[in-house]
Design a protein around this motif. Structure first.
Motif, short mmCIF file in Angstrom:
data_model
loop_
_atom_site.label_atom_id
_atom_site.label_comp_id
_atom_site.label_asym_id
_atom_site.label_seq_id
_atom_site.Cartn_x
_atom_site.Cartn_y
_atom_site.Cartn_z
N ARG A 65 26.59 -10.02 7.25
CA ARG A 65 27.92 -9.61 7.67
C ARG A 65 28.36 -8.43 6.83
NH1 ARG A 65 31.54 -15.02 7.72
NH2 ARG A 65 30.08 -15.77 6.17
N ALA A 66 29.09 -7.55 7.42
CA ALA A 66 29.64 -6.41 6.67
C ALA A 66 30.95 -6.85 6.02
CB ALA A 66 29.91 -5.24 7.62
N MET A 67 31.09 -6.57 4.75
CA MET A 67 32.33 -6.91 4.05
C MET A 67 33.25 -5.69 4.08
SD MET A 67 32.79 -8.86 0.53
CE MET A 67 34.40 -9.22 -0.12
N VAL A 68 34.21 -5.75 4.98
CA VAL A 68 35.17 -4.65 5.16
C VAL A 68 36.56 -5.21 5.36
CG1 VAL A 68 33.50 -2.98 6.10
CG2 VAL A 68 34.66 -4.53 7.65
N ASP A 69 37.55 -4.50 4.85
CA ASP A 69 38.95 -4.87 5.02
C ASP A 69 39.71 -3.85 5.86
OD1 ASP A 69 39.07 -7.31 3.49
OD2 ASP A 69 38.90 -6.11 1.69
N ASP A 70 39.24 -2.62 5.85
CA ASP A 70 39.90 -1.53 6.56
C ASP A 70 40.01 -1.85 8.06
OD1 ASP A 70 40.64 1.48 6.51
OD2 ASP A 70 39.13 1.31 8.10
N THR A 71 41.18 -1.65 8.63
CA THR A 71 41.42 -1.98 10.04
C THR A 71 40.50 -1.21 10.97
OG1 THR A 71 43.74 -2.47 9.55
CG2 THR A 71 43.18 -2.08 11.85
N ALA A 72 40.33 0.08 10.74
CA ALA A 72 39.46 0.88 11.61
C ALA A 72 38.02 0.40 11.52
CB ALA A 72 39.55 2.36 11.25
N ALA A 73 37.57 0.03 10.31
CA ALA A 73 36.21 -0.46 10.14
C ALA A 73 36.02 -1.80 10.86
CB ALA A 73 35.88 -0.62 8.66
N ARG A 74 37.02 -2.65 10.82
CA ARG A 74 36.94 -3.94 11.53
C ARG A 74 36.90 -3.72 13.05
NH1 ARG A 74 38.11 -8.93 9.24
NH2 ARG A 74 38.30 -8.87 7.00
N ARG A 75 37.67 -2.76 13.53
CA ARG A 75 37.65 -2.46 14.97
C ARG A 75 36.29 -1.90 15.39
NH1 ARG A 75 43.50 0.11 14.87
NH2 ARG A 75 44.70 -1.79 15.15
N CYS A 76 35.75 -1.03 14.58
CA CYS A 76 34.42 -0.47 14.85
C CYS A 76 33.39 -1.60 14.89
CB CYS A 76 34.06 0.54 13.77
SG CYS A 76 32.38 1.20 13.90
N ALA A 77 33.43 -2.49 13.91
CA ALA A 77 32.49 -3.61 13.85
C ALA A 77 32.62 -4.49 15.08
CB ALA A 77 32.73 -4.43 12.59
N GLN A 78 33.83 -4.79 15.47
CA GLN A 78 34.05 -5.64 16.65
C GLN A 78 33.49 -4.96 17.89
OE1 GLN A 78 38.16 -6.53 17.50
NE2 GLN A 78 37.61 -8.24 18.82
N THR A 79 33.73 -3.67 18.04
CA THR A 79 33.23 -2.92 19.18
C THR A 79 31.71 -2.96 19.26
OG1 THR A 79 35.14 -1.44 19.13
CG2 THR A 79 33.18 -0.63 20.25
N LEU A 80 31.05 -2.89 18.09
CA LEU A 80 29.59 -2.86 18.05
C LEU A 80 28.96 -4.24 17.88
CD1 LEU A 80 29.16 0.32 15.85
CD2 LEU A 80 28.91 0.14 18.33
N GLY A 81 29.79 -5.28 17.85
CA GLY A 81 29.26 -6.64 17.72
C GLY A 81 28.74 -6.97 16.33
N ILE A 82 29.29 -6.34 15.31
CA ILE A 82 28.87 -6.58 13.93
C ILE A 82 29.78 -7.65 13.32
CG2 ILE A 82 28.64 -5.55 11.64
CD1 ILE A 82 28.27 -2.82 13.08
N SER A 83 29.19 -8.67 12.73
CA SER A 83 29.97 -9.71 12.05
C SER A 83 30.54 -9.16 10.76
CB SER A 83 29.08 -10.91 11.72
OG SER A 83 28.62 -11.51 12.91
N THR A 84 31.78 -9.55 10.46
CA THR A 84 32.43 -9.06 9.24
C THR A 84 32.97 -10.22 8.41
OG1 THR A 84 34.58 -8.82 10.33
CG2 THR A 84 33.13 -6.89 10.31
N LEU A 85 33.25 -9.90 7.17
CA LEU A 85 33.92 -10.80 6.24
C LEU A 85 34.79 -9.93 5.37
CD1 LEU A 85 34.08 -13.72 5.05
CD2 LEU A 85 32.35 -12.99 3.41
N GLY A 86 36.05 -10.30 5.24
CA GLY A 86 36.96 -9.54 4.39
C GLY A 86 37.03 -10.13 3.00
N THR A 87 37.75 -9.46 2.14
CA THR A 87 37.91 -9.92 0.77
C THR A 87 38.54 -11.31 0.73
OG1 THR A 87 38.15 -7.65 0.01
CG2 THR A 87 38.94 -9.37 -1.47
N GLY A 88 39.57 -11.52 1.53
CA GLY A 88 40.23 -12.83 1.57
C GLY A 88 39.27 -13.93 2.03
N GLY A 89 38.47 -13.64 3.03
CA GLY A 89 37.49 -14.61 3.52
C GLY A 89 36.45 -14.93 2.46
#
Length: 98
Positions: free
Chosen positions: A30-54
Motif C-alpha cells: 500500500r502507498a502511504m500518502v496523506d495528501d488529498t490529490a495523491a489519495r485521489r490519484c491512487a483511488q483512480t488507479l486502483g492503488i491501495s493506500t494507508l495514511g499516517t492515522g491509519g
C-alpha cells in the motif's frame, strides 16, 4: 507503463509520486500518502493506500504503541493539521472512544 504516466499527470510531489509508482508496480504493498490529490490519484488507479492515522491505529492494534490519541496529539503539536472529526474517528477505530 500507462499507470506511471497517469501518476505523472497528477503533478504530485516527488514523495507521493514515488510511493504511488512503487505501489502500482508492487500491488501487494500500500502507498502511504496523506495528501488529498495523491489519495485521489491512487483511488483512480486502483492503488491501495494507508495514511499516517491509519498507520498509528495499526501500530496500536499490533501492540506497538499504547495510545493513538497521544500519538495523534504529538503530530498536532508538531504542526500537522488534523480535524477534530478525523482525530475522534481514529481514536474510535482504536477503541479509545471519542
Amino acid at each position: 507503463m500507462s499507470g506511471l504516466l497517469s501518476i505523472a499527470t497528477w503533478d504530485l510531489g516527488a514523495g507521493e509520486s514515488t510511493a504511488l509508482s512503487f505501489a502500482l508496480k508492487n500491488p501487494s504493498y500500500r502507498a502511504m500518502v496523506d495528501d488529498t490529490a495523491a489519495r485521489r490519484c491512487a483511488q483512480t488507479l486502483g492503488i491501495s493506500t494507508l495514511g499516517t492515522g491509519g498507520a498509528i491505529v495499526l501500530a496500536k492494534q499490533r501492540g506497538l504503541i499504547e495510545s493513538v490519541g497521544n500519538r495523534l496529539q504529538l503530530l498536532r503539536d508538531s504542526g500537522l493539521w488534523l480535524s477534530e472529526e478525523v482525530f475522534n474517528l481514529l481514536k474510535q477505530k482504536a477503541d479509545e472512544g471519542a
